[in-house]
Write a protein that holds these residues in place. Structure first.
Motif, PDB file in Angstrom:
ATOM      1  N   LYS A  68      43.702  45.791  29.278  1.00  0.00           N
ATOM      2  CA  LYS A  68      43.381  44.360  29.315  1.00  0.00           C
ATOM      3  C   LYS A  68      42.785  43.992  30.665  1.00  0.00           C
ATOM      4  O   LYS A  68      43.070  44.622  31.690  1.00  0.00           O
ATOM      5  CB  LYS A  68      44.642  43.512  29.095  1.00  0.00           C
ATOM      6  CG  LYS A  68      45.290  43.624  27.740  1.00  0.00           C
ATOM      7  CD  LYS A  68      46.513  42.727  27.682  1.00  0.00           C
ATOM      8  CE  LYS A  68      47.237  42.853  26.340  1.00  0.00           C
ATOM      9  NZ  LYS A  68      48.431  41.979  26.281  1.00  0.00           N
ATOM     10  N   ALA A  69      41.986  42.934  30.672  1.00  0.00           N
ATOM     11  CA  ALA A  69      41.497  42.299  31.890  1.00  0.00           C
ATOM     12  C   ALA A  69      41.053  40.898  31.509  1.00  0.00           C
ATOM     13  O   ALA A  69      40.995  40.554  30.318  1.00  0.00           O
ATOM     14  CB  ALA A  69      40.351  43.086  32.516  1.00  0.00           C
ATOM     15  N   SER A  70      40.740  40.067  32.515  1.00  0.00           N
ATOM     16  CA  SER A  70      40.308  38.688  32.250  1.00  0.00           C
ATOM     17  C   SER A  70      39.168  38.309  33.173  1.00  0.00           C
ATOM     18  O   SER A  70      39.103  38.768  34.328  1.00  0.00           O
ATOM     19  CB  SER A  70      41.469  37.700  32.456  1.00  0.00           C
ATOM     20  OG  SER A  70      42.533  37.982  31.584  1.00  0.00           O
TER      21      SER A  70
ATOM     22  N   GLY B 156      40.506  33.444  32.079  1.00  0.00           N
ATOM     23  CA  GLY B 156      41.912  33.777  31.922  1.00  0.00           C
ATOM     24  C   GLY B 156      42.283  34.335  30.575  1.00  0.00           C
ATOM     25  O   GLY B 156      43.408  34.833  30.408  1.00  0.00           O
ATOM     26  N   ASP B 157      41.377  34.242  29.589  1.00  0.00           N
ATOM     27  CA  ASP B 157      41.687  34.824  28.286  1.00  0.00           C
ATOM     28  C   ASP B 157      41.821  36.339  28.409  1.00  0.00           C
ATOM     29  O   ASP B 157      41.006  36.983  29.089  1.00  0.00           O
ATOM     30  CB  ASP B 157      40.567  34.530  27.278  1.00  0.00           C
ATOM     31  CG  ASP B 157      40.575  33.094  26.790  1.00  0.00           C
ATOM     32  OD1 ASP B 157      41.559  32.392  27.074  1.00  0.00           O
ATOM     33  OD2 ASP B 157      39.598  32.692  26.132  1.00  0.00           O
ATOM     34  N   PRO B 158      42.821  36.940  27.743  1.00  0.00           N
ATOM     35  CA  PRO B 158      42.927  38.407  27.784  1.00  0.00           C
ATOM     36  C   PRO B 158      41.794  39.052  26.985  1.00  0.00           C
ATOM     37  O   PRO B 158      41.538  38.675  25.844  1.00  0.00           O
ATOM     38  CB  PRO B 158      44.291  38.679  27.152  1.00  0.00           C
ATOM     39  CG  PRO B 158      44.562  37.490  26.286  1.00  0.00           C
ATOM     40  CD  PRO B 158      43.924  36.326  26.969  1.00  0.00           C
ATOM     41  N   ILE B 159      41.124  40.013  27.601  1.00  0.00           N
ATOM     42  CA  ILE B 159      40.093  40.810  26.933  1.00  0.00           C
ATOM     43  C   ILE B 159      40.716  42.180  26.695  1.00  0.00           C
ATOM     44  O   ILE B 159      41.072  42.872  27.651  1.00  0.00           O
ATOM     45  CB  ILE B 159      38.833  40.942  27.794  1.00  0.00           C
ATOM     46  CG1 ILE B 159      38.350  39.565  28.266  1.00  0.00           C
ATOM     47  CG2 ILE B 159      37.726  41.673  27.037  1.00  0.00           C
ATOM     48  CD1 ILE B 159      37.268  39.632  29.336  1.00  0.00           C
TER      49      ILE B 159
ATOM     50  N   ILE C  26      36.934  58.064  30.121  1.00  0.00           N
ATOM     51  CA  ILE C  26      36.414  56.741  29.776  1.00  0.00           C
ATOM     52  C   ILE C  26      37.235  55.688  30.501  1.00  0.00           C
ATOM     53  O   ILE C  26      38.462  55.808  30.628  1.00  0.00           O
ATOM     54  CB  ILE C  26      36.431  56.517  28.243  1.00  0.00           C
ATOM     55  CG1 ILE C  26      35.950  55.105  27.887  1.00  0.00           C
ATOM     56  CG2 ILE C  26      37.800  56.776  27.653  1.00  0.00           C
ATOM     57  CD1 ILE C  26      35.792  54.876  26.394  1.00  0.00           C
ATOM     58  N   SER C  27      36.561  54.652  31.007  1.00  0.00           N
ATOM     59  CA  SER C  27      37.233  53.527  31.668  1.00  0.00           C
ATOM     60  C   SER C  27      36.388  52.281  31.447  1.00  0.00           C
ATOM     61  O   SER C  27      35.247  52.357  30.981  1.00  0.00           O
ATOM     62  CB  SER C  27      37.402  53.795  33.166  1.00  0.00           C
ATOM     63  OG  SER C  27      36.132  53.945  33.785  1.00  0.00           O
ATOM     64  N   ALA C  28      36.939  51.116  31.803  1.00  0.00           N
ATOM     65  CA  ALA C  28      36.204  49.859  31.656  1.00  0.00           C
ATOM     66  C   ALA C  28      36.499  48.965  32.849  1.00  0.00           C
ATOM     67  O   ALA C  28      37.579  49.049  33.451  1.00  0.00           O
ATOM     68  CB  ALA C  28      36.584  49.164  30.354  1.00  0.00           C
ATOM     69  N   ARG C  29      35.540  48.076  33.162  1.00  0.00           N
ATOM     70  CA  ARG C  29      35.719  47.177  34.302  1.00  0.00           C
ATOM     71  C   ARG C  29      34.848  45.932  34.115  1.00  0.00           C
ATOM     72  O   ARG C  29      33.868  45.947  33.348  1.00  0.00           O
ATOM     73  CB  ARG C  29      35.352  47.859  35.624  1.00  0.00           C
ATOM     74  CG  ARG C  29      33.868  48.069  35.823  1.00  0.00           C
ATOM     75  CD  ARG C  29      33.535  48.790  37.121  1.00  0.00           C
ATOM     76  NE  ARG C  29      32.122  48.719  37.447  1.00  0.00           N
ATOM     77  CZ  ARG C  29      31.172  49.464  36.914  1.00  0.00           C
ATOM     78  NH1 ARG C  29      31.481  50.384  35.999  1.00  0.00           N
ATOM     79  NH2 ARG C  29      29.909  49.318  37.283  1.00  0.00           N
ATOM     80  N   ILE C  30      35.176  44.863  34.824  1.00  0.00           N
ATOM     81  CA  ILE C  30      34.332  43.675  34.954  1.00  0.00           C
ATOM     82  C   ILE C  30      33.653  43.751  36.309  1.00  0.00           C
ATOM     83  O   ILE C  30      34.306  43.998  37.326  1.00  0.00           O
ATOM     84  CB  ILE C  30      35.166  42.386  34.841  1.00  0.00           C
ATOM     85  CG1 ILE C  30      35.844  42.300  33.473  1.00  0.00           C
ATOM     86  CG2 ILE C  30      34.299  41.166  35.087  1.00  0.00           C
ATOM     87  CD1 ILE C  30      36.843  41.159  33.360  1.00  0.00           C
ATOM     88  N   ASP C  31      32.333  43.499  36.348  1.00  0.00           N
ATOM     89  CA  ASP C  31      31.583  43.665  37.601  1.00  0.00           C
ATOM     90  C   ASP C  31      30.331  42.801  37.565  1.00  0.00           C
ATOM     91  O   ASP C  31      30.054  42.114  36.560  1.00  0.00           O
ATOM     92  CB  ASP C  31      31.215  45.144  37.788  1.00  0.00           C
ATOM     93  CG  ASP C  31      31.144  45.546  39.253  1.00  0.00           C
ATOM     94  OD1 ASP C  31      30.888  44.677  40.094  1.00  0.00           O
ATOM     95  OD2 ASP C  31      31.353  46.735  39.542  1.00  0.00           O
TER      96      ASP C  31
END
Length: 720
Positions: free
Chosen positions: A688-690, A604-607, A639-644
């Motif tokens: 942002k993502a978490s 849950g922390d903001p990245i 450019i983009s970012a993701r959690i995977d």
């Protein structure tokens, strides 16, 4: 023949002063060309010459009811500049074809217009980027060619009204806009067709599912959706397959039996495909039993032969099957009588626009016909007599009836059915315009993603799509129609959450994989791809553990692959992308930067990651002279970012990934050029993502920063 105007246009009158009539130079567009010829009712005629004029018009016998003087005028390069609007890069120069001293003439029969490209403009051309345009109200309207042969350097399209025409490459934005507009109408129409069919046959399907042992309402709905969305090995969909088979019904009992057998064959394949998504789930449900459960169990056990046998036994033994087949055949017969497909889609579109807006001149109709369906309908057919002849000819052709001995009463019934169905479709569409516009906006991104995957390119999977080496049987509208059918099936094979959340980019990649595996004849390979990508699983949502945390345990650089004219590099925090066109001296370079994520995060922390992209150099040696520049016209970097999940190669991702987004929901920082101009020079996003929590010690997740120059993977491990 219907005359709409007397003036040939001021621009063309002035342009005549710049022509050398019947110019025979090797390059006919430099000084222009002008010719005229009498067309007689009983004789075919060709006006123009591909070698001398660059354009030619083929006029069939009986195209005109009386002797008519036709003229063809090809503009010189200098005169053609008056028609250049900056969005349409000409191949050769525009032209005018028509009845002498008349403009926007509607024809009794369609004609064929052919254009031959200048040899020095052949390099780098792509089928999917080329359009014919017709000039009206000071702007170009676009239509997709019927055929393009890049070896011979020719393009053809069917002409239904005389006007001013050009050929070339519109901007990419205009290309996508035209494709999306066409497909939005098709998507709306197909969805209406599917809903109407389900409404007409829902009771019969429920009776069939009762006999098959399917008590679950959810399972019934899913099976029905899967059946009507299924495409076979040739990408023929349910409704197209039924339409192709429906002619058998008119051949008595033997024909009806043939239709029933073909229906069972298609539905059997669709059921197998549906069960194969989750065979254990189907086999283990208490409210699904009999042959369907047996088939699912066989698939789960790896015995496809036994599964197909169980499905065949189930369909052959289903008593309500004949009622469903009868309802289906009645629906298809009624649909065939509507006769909407007797005209080309582009002509239906023009007729609809005149009906809805009353603006007719640019479409070869009179102005002021808003809502006047009777007049539009007759003009659509080329006049009263031609219109009736054409409808009857198309009806007999569709019924495959060579003799076609119809009574006058039957002919009138066919004509009335065609008229009623077309008007009904126009009225429904007028009410649905807001919805169709929303669909169009949604389809823009998807078609752009298909283009980025090269799926609109004639050279992509030519064997699968049946494209000849020279590409002269390629048509981009046919390709789009087929890709949209594949989309329906691919989505139907994914779990519900993936269907709702998958991006256009990854859906296009999944379609690419469908084609790849089906070309190999290995649909199971595609199903494994779906499992590997997480498209057959629920997204990764873990019960939170407040005392756990994610620790950075590794960083991997994922290099991209480039051809000889593209390059790039990537490291943690930065990447570059370059492109060159050695033949013309163009070059492009861009940089992408970001702040590396931290070493430790709780659930849950903001990245927070700032994504930056900027153009660092752009050299463009083209000229805004109205002719296509074969260089770096449209370049971009992003450019983009993701959690995977960990271990995924550059350019790929799963359906359960979580994108980093800013407060507006944007996830992609992108810079681009637009035909020699820098459209977006720099872009930054604060995203942002978490992480969700891990389920056990040792679980791994990765943050991916993906750029045009490659990707960097930051691997995190769950600790408690």
């Amino acid at each position: 023949m219907k005359s709409i105007g007397k003036s040939a246009g001021v621009c063309f009158v002035m342009a005549m002063l710049l022509f050398l009539s019947a110019c025979s130079a090797a390059y006919p567009f430099e000084k222009g060309y002008a010719a005229s010829k009498m067309a007689k009712p009983d004789k075919a005629v060709t006006l123009g010459d591909l070698n001398k004029a660059g354009w030619a018009l083929s006029v069939p016998k009986d195209a005109f009811g009386e002797e008519t003087e036709l003229e063809l005028i090809v503009l010189s390069e200098e005169a053609g500049m008056a028609y250049q609007d900056g969005d349409f890069m000409f191949l050769g120069t525009p032209m005018r074809v028509g009845v002498k001293d008349q403009l926007n003439v509607r024809l009794e029969k369609p004609l064929t217009l052919t254009m031959k490209f200048p040899e020095d403009q052949l390099e780098g051309l792509l089928h999917e980027e080329l359009f014919f345009g017709y000039y009206a109200d000071g702007r170009w309207e676009y239509t997709i060619p019927d055929a393009i042969d890049l070896n011979k350097g020719t393009a053809q399209f069917t002409l239904y009204h005389f006007s001013e025409y050009g050929f070339g490459r519109p901007s990419e934005a205009t290309q996508l806009e035209n494709y999306a507009k066409n497909m939005a109408t098709n998507v709306w129409k197909n969805e209406n067709e599917k809903n109407a069919y389900i409404l007409a046959t829902s009771q019969q399907f429920n009776d069939l599912f009762d006999a098959m042992g399917v008590e679950s309402r959810t399972a019934r709905n899913q099976l029905l959706a899967d059946i009507v969305s299924f495409v076979d090995e040739s990408d023929v969909g349910y409704f197209d397959y039924m339409a192709q088979s429906a002619n058998a019904i008119a051949k008595g009992n033997d024909g009806k039996l043939d239709f029933e057998n073909k229906w069972k064959e298609f539905v059997g394949k669709a059921l197998y495909s549906s069960l194969n998504k989750d065979p254990s789930g189907f086999a283990g449900k208490a409210n699904i039993f009999g042959n369907l459960a047996s088939a699912a169990g066989s698939i789960a056990g790896g015995d496809s032969k036994a599964a197909l046998k169980s499905i065949a036994n189930m369909l052959n033994g289903a008593v309500p099957l004949s009622q469903l087949v009868a309802s289906t055949s009645a629906y298809m017969a009624a649909k065939a009588n509507q006769a909407i497909d007797y005209w080309a889609a582009s002509e239906i579109e023009k007729a609809y626009q005149v009906y809805a807006t009353g603006v007719g001149g640019k479409y070869g109709y009179e102005d002021g016909l808003k809502g006047d369906f009777d007049t539009i309908f007759i003009l659509l057919g080329g006049g009263q007599r031609q219109f009736e002849i054409r409808i009857i000819e198309q009806y007999c052709k569709k019924q495959k009836d060579e003799d076609c001995n119809l009574s006058d009463a039957k002919k009138q019934e066919i004509i009335n059915n065609a008229k009623t169905a077309l008007k009904d479709s126009f009225d429904k569409r007028m009410l649905a315009e807001p919805a169709i516009n929303r669909i169009k906006n949604d389809e823009l991104g998807f078609i752009q993603a298909l283009k980025a995957e090269y799926l609109l390119n004639a050279s992509s999977y030519p064997k699968y799509f049946g494209i000849e080496k020279n590409g002269n049987n390629y048509n981009v509208q046919d390709r789009l129609d087929r890709l949209y059918r594949i989309r329906e099936t691919v989505l139907s094979l994914m779990d519900e959450n993936t269907r709702k959340t998958i991006s256009d980019e990854f859906l296009a990649k999944a379609i690419n994989q469908w084609i790849y595996w089906n070309e190999k004849g290995d649909r199971e390979g595609f199903m494994q791809y779906l499992r590997d990508m997480g498209y057959l699983k629920e997204p990764l949502v873990i019960n939170p553990k407040l005392d756990g945390y994610w620790q950075l345990t590794g960083t991997n650089v994922l290099n991209a692959s480039f051809n000889e004219n593209r390059g790039g590099s990537v490291a943690s925090g930065s990447a570059t992308f370059t492109g060159v066109a050695p033949n013309v001296g163009d070059s492009f370079s861009a940089s992408m930067t970001w702040n590396a994520p931290g070493s430790k995060y709780h659930a849950g922390d903001p990245i927070e990651i700032q994504l930056n992209a900027s153009i660092t150099g752009y050299v463009w040696n083209g000229k805004n002279d109205g002719y296509l520049h074969l260089g770096l016209n449209y370049m971009n970097a992003q450019i983009s970012a993701r959690i995977d999940l960990p271990g995924i190669a550059h350019g790929y991702g799963t359906g359960g990934s979580i994108s980093f987004k800013n407060e507006d929901g944007d996830y992609l920082a992108s810079v681009k050029t637009d035909y020699g101009k820098i459209a977006v020079n720099q872009m930054s996003l604060d995203t942002k993502a978490s992480f969700s929590a891990g389920s056990k010690v040792g679980d791994k997740r990765s943050i991916y920063v993906s750029t045009s120059g490659g990707s960097v993977e930051y691997v995190y491990t769950w600790n408690e």
